[in-house]
Every structure is written in C-alpha cells, then in structure tokens.
Design a protein around this motif. Structure first.
Motif, PDB file in Angstrom:
ATOM      1  N   TRP A 191       0.816  -1.226   0.000  1.00  0.00           N
ATOM      2  CA  TRP A 191       0.000   0.000   0.000  1.00  0.00           C
ATOM      3  C   TRP A 191       0.850   1.277   0.000  1.00  0.00           C
ATOM      4  CZ3 TRP A 191      -2.147  -4.478   1.545  1.00  0.00           C
ATOM      5  CH2 TRP A 191      -3.487  -4.704   1.247  1.00  0.00           C
ATOM      6  N   ASN A 192       2.132   1.149   0.355  1.00  0.00           N
ATOM      7  CA  ASN A 192       3.023   2.311   0.452  1.00  0.00           C
ATOM      8  C   ASN A 192       2.485   3.345   1.444  1.00  0.00           C
ATOM      9  OD1 ASN A 192       4.975   1.483  -1.494  1.00  0.00           O
ATOM     10  ND2 ASN A 192       3.498   1.994  -3.105  1.00  0.00           N
ATOM     11  N   GLN A 193       1.914   2.852   2.531  1.00  0.00           N
ATOM     12  CA  GLN A 193       1.384   3.720   3.580  1.00  0.00           C
ATOM     13  C   GLN A 193       1.758   3.138   4.932  1.00  0.00           C
ATOM     14  OE1 GLN A 193      -2.834   4.159   3.028  1.00  0.00           O
ATOM     15  NE2 GLN A 193      -2.641   4.571   0.855  1.00  0.00           N
ATOM     16  N   GLU A 194       1.725   3.995   5.955  1.00  0.00           N
ATOM     17  CA  GLU A 194       2.050   3.540   7.305  1.00  0.00           C
ATOM     18  C   GLU A 194       0.962   2.603   7.819  1.00  0.00           C
ATOM     19  OE1 GLU A 194       3.079   5.363  11.748  1.00  0.00           O
ATOM     20  OE2 GLU A 194       2.718   6.692  10.046  1.00  0.00           O
ATOM     21  N   PHE A 195       1.369   1.516   8.429  1.00  0.00           N
ATOM     22  CA  PHE A 195       0.428   0.516   8.929  1.00  0.00           C
ATOM     23  C   PHE A 195      -0.161   0.948  10.261  1.00  0.00           C
ATOM     24  CE2 PHE A 195      -0.240  -3.337  11.557  1.00  0.00           C
ATOM     25  CZ  PHE A 195      -1.275  -3.902  10.822  1.00  0.00           C
ATOM     26  N   MET A 196      -1.472   0.736  10.427  1.00  0.00           N
ATOM     27  CA  MET A 196      -2.166   0.999  11.682  1.00  0.00           C
ATOM     28  C   MET A 196      -2.446  -0.347  12.358  1.00  0.00           C
ATOM     29  SD  MET A 196      -2.348   4.277  11.585  1.00  0.00           S
ATOM     30  CE  MET A 196      -3.512   4.685  12.880  1.00  0.00           C
ATOM     31  N   GLU A 197      -2.133  -0.465  13.620  1.00  0.00           N
ATOM     32  CA  GLU A 197      -2.210  -1.746  14.322  1.00  0.00           C
ATOM     33  C   GLU A 197      -3.584  -2.391  14.237  1.00  0.00           C
ATOM     34  OE1 GLU A 197      -0.008  -3.715  15.681  1.00  0.00           O
ATOM     35  OE2 GLU A 197       1.618  -2.376  15.114  1.00  0.00           O
ATOM     36  N   SER A 198      -4.644  -1.595  14.195  1.00  0.00           N
ATOM     37  CA  SER A 198      -6.002  -2.149  14.191  1.00  0.00           C
ATOM     38  C   SER A 198      -6.466  -2.567  12.800  1.00  0.00           C
ATOM     39  CB  SER A 198      -6.984  -1.112  14.757  1.00  0.00           C
ATOM     40  OG  SER A 198      -6.983   0.060  13.950  1.00  0.00           O
ATOM     41  N   ASP A 199      -5.636  -2.369  11.801  1.00  0.00           N
ATOM     42  CA  ASP A 199      -6.051  -2.629  10.424  1.00  0.00           C
ATOM     43  C   ASP A 199      -5.927  -4.112  10.092  1.00  0.00           C
ATOM     44  OD1 ASP A 199      -6.314  -2.669   7.581  1.00  0.00           O
ATOM     45  OD2 ASP A 199      -5.813  -0.547   7.549  1.00  0.00           O
ATOM     46  N   ASN A 200      -7.049  -4.724   9.681  1.00  0.00           N
ATOM     47  CA  ASN A 200      -7.023  -6.152   9.341  1.00  0.00           C
ATOM     48  C   ASN A 200      -7.094  -6.382   7.836  1.00  0.00           C
ATOM     49  OD1 ASN A 200      -9.644  -5.420   8.858  1.00  0.00           O
ATOM     50  ND2 ASN A 200     -10.506  -6.585  10.564  1.00  0.00           N
ATOM     51  N   THR A 201      -6.783  -5.344   7.065  1.00  0.00           N
ATOM     52  CA  THR A 201      -6.869  -5.428   5.603  1.00  0.00           C
ATOM     53  C   THR A 201      -6.020  -6.557   5.042  1.00  0.00           C
ATOM     54  OG1 THR A 201      -7.273  -3.053   5.458  1.00  0.00           O
ATOM     55  CG2 THR A 201      -6.516  -4.147   3.457  1.00  0.00           C
ATOM     56  N   VAL A 202      -4.783  -6.688   5.514  1.00  0.00           N
ATOM     57  CA  VAL A 202      -3.870  -7.699   4.976  1.00  0.00           C
ATOM     58  C   VAL A 202      -4.420  -9.099   5.207  1.00  0.00           C
ATOM     59  CG1 VAL A 202      -1.585  -8.749   5.210  1.00  0.00           C
ATOM     60  CG2 VAL A 202      -1.814  -6.260   5.125  1.00  0.00           C
ATOM     61  N   MET A 203      -4.921  -9.367   6.403  1.00  0.00           N
ATOM     62  CA  MET A 203      -5.449 -10.700   6.708  1.00  0.00           C
ATOM     63  C   MET A 203      -6.622 -11.049   5.809  1.00  0.00           C
ATOM     64  SD  MET A 203      -5.151 -10.974  10.872  1.00  0.00           S
ATOM     65  CE  MET A 203      -5.876  -9.372  11.192  1.00  0.00           C
ATOM     66  N   VAL A 204      -7.475 -10.061   5.535  1.00  0.00           N
ATOM     67  CA  VAL A 204      -8.612 -10.303   4.632  1.00  0.00           C
ATOM     68  C   VAL A 204      -8.110 -10.688   3.249  1.00  0.00           C
ATOM     69  CG1 VAL A 204     -10.590  -9.247   3.478  1.00  0.00           C
ATOM     70  CG2 VAL A 204     -10.168  -8.785   5.894  1.00  0.00           C
ATOM     71  N   HIS A 205      -7.111  -9.957   2.736  1.00  0.00           N
ATOM     72  CA  HIS A 205      -6.586 -10.241   1.406  1.00  0.00           C
ATOM     73  C   HIS A 205      -5.878 -11.600   1.350  1.00  0.00           C
ATOM     74  CE1 HIS A 205      -7.377  -5.994   0.489  1.00  0.00           C
ATOM     75  NE2 HIS A 205      -7.276  -6.343  -0.767  1.00  0.00           N
ATOM     76  N   ILE A 206      -5.126 -11.936   2.395  1.00  0.00           N
ATOM     77  CA  ILE A 206      -4.455 -13.242   2.438  1.00  0.00           C
ATOM     78  C   ILE A 206      -5.493 -14.360   2.378  1.00  0.00           C
ATOM     79  CG2 ILE A 206      -3.146 -14.846   3.893  1.00  0.00           C
ATOM     80  CD1 ILE A 206      -1.313 -12.837   2.661  1.00  0.00           C
ATOM     81  N   ARG A 207      -6.562 -14.206   3.137  1.00  0.00           N
ATOM     82  CA  ARG A 207      -7.606 -15.233   3.126  1.00  0.00           C
ATOM     83  C   ARG A 207      -8.225 -15.376   1.740  1.00  0.00           C
ATOM     84  NH1 ARG A 207     -12.981 -15.078   3.899  1.00  0.00           N
ATOM     85  NH2 ARG A 207     -12.994 -12.959   4.721  1.00  0.00           N
ATOM     86  N   ILE A 209      -6.806 -14.652  -1.161  1.00  0.00           N
ATOM     87  CA  ILE A 209      -5.824 -15.262  -2.064  1.00  0.00           C
ATOM     88  C   ILE A 209      -5.813 -16.780  -1.860  1.00  0.00           C
ATOM     89  CG2 ILE A 209      -3.378 -15.423  -2.682  1.00  0.00           C
ATOM     90  CD1 ILE A 209      -3.131 -12.486  -1.698  1.00  0.00           C
ATOM     91  N   ARG A 210      -5.796 -17.190  -0.595  1.00  0.00           N
ATOM     92  CA  ARG A 210      -5.783 -18.624  -0.308  1.00  0.00           C
ATOM     93  C   ARG A 210      -7.020 -19.313  -0.874  1.00  0.00           C
ATOM     94  NH1 ARG A 210      -3.717 -18.360   5.983  1.00  0.00           N
ATOM     95  NH2 ARG A 210      -1.499 -18.759   5.586  1.00  0.00           N
ATOM     96  N   GLU A 211      -8.160 -18.671  -0.763  1.00  0.00           N
ATOM     97  CA  GLU A 211      -9.386 -19.268  -1.299  1.00  0.00           C
ATOM     98  C   GLU A 211      -9.295 -19.481  -2.808  1.00  0.00           C
ATOM     99  OE1 GLU A 211     -12.447 -16.622  -0.067  1.00  0.00           O
ATOM    100  OE2 GLU A 211     -12.497 -17.351   2.012  1.00  0.00           O
ATOM    101  N   LYS A 212      -8.479 -18.672  -3.463  1.00  0.00           N
ATOM    102  CA  LYS A 212      -8.386 -18.738  -4.918  1.00  0.00           C
ATOM    103  C   LYS A 212      -7.270 -19.658  -5.412  1.00  0.00           C
ATOM    104  CE  LYS A 212     -10.363 -14.121  -5.539  1.00  0.00           C
ATOM    105  NZ  LYS A 212     -10.154 -12.744  -6.038  1.00  0.00           N
ATOM    106  N   ILE A 213      -6.173 -19.767  -4.655  1.00  0.00           N
ATOM    107  CA  ILE A 213      -5.034 -20.538  -5.167  1.00  0.00           C
ATOM    108  C   ILE A 213      -4.813 -21.863  -4.445  1.00  0.00           C
ATOM    109  CG2 ILE A 213      -3.882 -18.397  -5.860  1.00  0.00           C
ATOM    110  CD1 ILE A 213      -1.842 -18.928  -3.588  1.00  0.00           C
TER     111      ILE A 213
END
Length: 235
Positions: A191-207, A209-213
């Motif tokens: 994202w090229n942005q500072e990460f916020m501890e409460s942000d669960n965006t990455v986990m959602v995207h990982i899930r 990706i896994r569902e697809k591959i």
C-alpha cells in the motif's frame, strides 16, 4: 492521462473528488449510481480506476463491485459512511483494493489513487507502454504460475482471477520465497502507507488469495502462516 470513474449518489462528494483529482492531472467521469457506472464501463474501455461509494440507490457499491470484477481488473477504491470493520471486510472481500470511511480527507484519497495506479501499472505492463519489458516476468512455484507481464496467475494452467491488490501481495511473497513478512511489512510494501495496528486489511486479502489458489485454504501449500510473525512462501 489516467481516467477515473467517480461513483457516488451525493453530488457534493462527486464534485469534491473531481476537483482534487483534476488538480493532479487526472481525467474524470462522474455518475450517481451503480447501474449507470456499469453502463459507462461497458462503453469506456480506457477507465483506469473506480472510486465507488457503497450506499447508493438502484445498485449499491458492493453489488457494483462484484459486477465490475466479472469483467475488469482495474483498481477499485470504496467509500462508505460506515466505519465498522465488518463493512470494510465485506468491501474488500467483494474485490475492492482499498477503502476510505466518510468523511475523508480528499488529499488522502488522491494519495491512495496514486498508490493504486502505481502498483497496477508496475505489475501490469501490458497496459502501460512506458514500462520496460521484463525478461524475467514468470514466477513458477510448483503448479502455481505468476506472470508479471500479463498480470495473470494460474494454478495447474487454470487462470485464477485476482484483484490488483491480491496480485501484488502474491508477487511480494513469491519473489521473496523463504522470507517471512509481517502484516505491517506487507501493508507498507504493497500500500506504500504507514500501517495501523487495528487494520485487518492484509489478513482479509491473504484469506481471499488462499481461497483462490489453494486446494484447501485451511491447509495451504503456498502461503504459510508463521504464527506470531507473519506470512511466507517457502517452496
């Protein structure tokens, strides 16, 4: 000049976003609901990114996002007056690449538009003639194939439809096999942005990706979880 489609049922929001995007040199098209947005996209093949409100009449943003993803791969940034995590997760699950809660700072929206377009063009040179051809554009991991030039991924020769952000995360891990990336590492790299501890965006995207591959997302072959640390591909 990149062309941005602004979809929001509030005229004031459409006009405000247009002013800031035009000041950065972007061309814009505006509309007030999802049905009109889909009509525009069917005619305008050179739209590069969609700014999409969730709460709209006729066809809401979630439904519109799903329809767009059936045909197009351009980045989608969702806007919503709701701030609950469940709404953000829902938007990302439906194929959005980023999410902003109203009221938002227009300068932050512009920054996110720039970030999404940079990543999309960097990893999708087939739509950007200014990007030099990468002679090493293929990543092969067992039956997973990632083509950096065409922005495509395949499992056992069958194409996997990934959003631009999902593709970016997969490329980051695939290019650095064996290296563990923390959630903040992934967020700040993609994202090229500072990460916020409460942000669960990455986990959602990982899930997603896994569902697809993965044949069994609960027992992934490719993207491994290193508990308490992050994620890696180590094949």
């Amino acid at each position: 000049m990149e062309k941005i489609l602004i979809v929001d049922d509030e005229k004031e929001i459409r006009d405000l976003v247009e002013i800031y995007l035009k000041s950065e040199g972007y061309e814009t098209i505006k509309c007030g609901d999802g049905e009109e947005a889909l009509q525009i996209l069917s005619c305008e093949k050179d739209i590069d990114l969609v700014v999409l409100d969730i709460m709209m009449p006729k066809l809401n943003g979630i439904e519109t996002c799903l329809k767009i993803r059936e045909e197009r791969e351009m980045p989608i940034i969702m806007l919503s007056a709701k701030s609950e995590d469940v709404d953000k997760i829902l938007g990302l699950n439906m194929g959005a690449d980023d999410y902003l809660t109203k009221p938002f700072n227009p300068l932050e929206l512009v920054a996110r538009v720039k970030s999404q377009l940079r990543r999309f063009y960097r990893l999708n040179p087939s739509v950007n003639s200014k990007i030099e051809e990468d002679t090493k554009n293929l990543i092969q991991i067992e039956d997973l194939e990632v083509n950096l030039e065409t922005h495509e991924a395949f499992i056992d020769k069958n194409e996997v439809k990934l959003t631009p952000t999902e593709f970016d995360i997969l490329v980051l891990l695939a290019k650095n096999r064996g290296k563990v990336f923390s959630i903040s590492n992934i967020y700040e790299s993609v994202w090229n942005q500072e990460f916020m501890e409460s942000d669960n965006t990455v986990m959602v995207h990982i899930r997603k990706i896994r569902e697809k591959i993965e044949e069994n997302p609960r027992k992934p072959r490719f993207i491994k979880t290193v508990w308490g640390v992050g994620y890696k591909i180590d094949k």
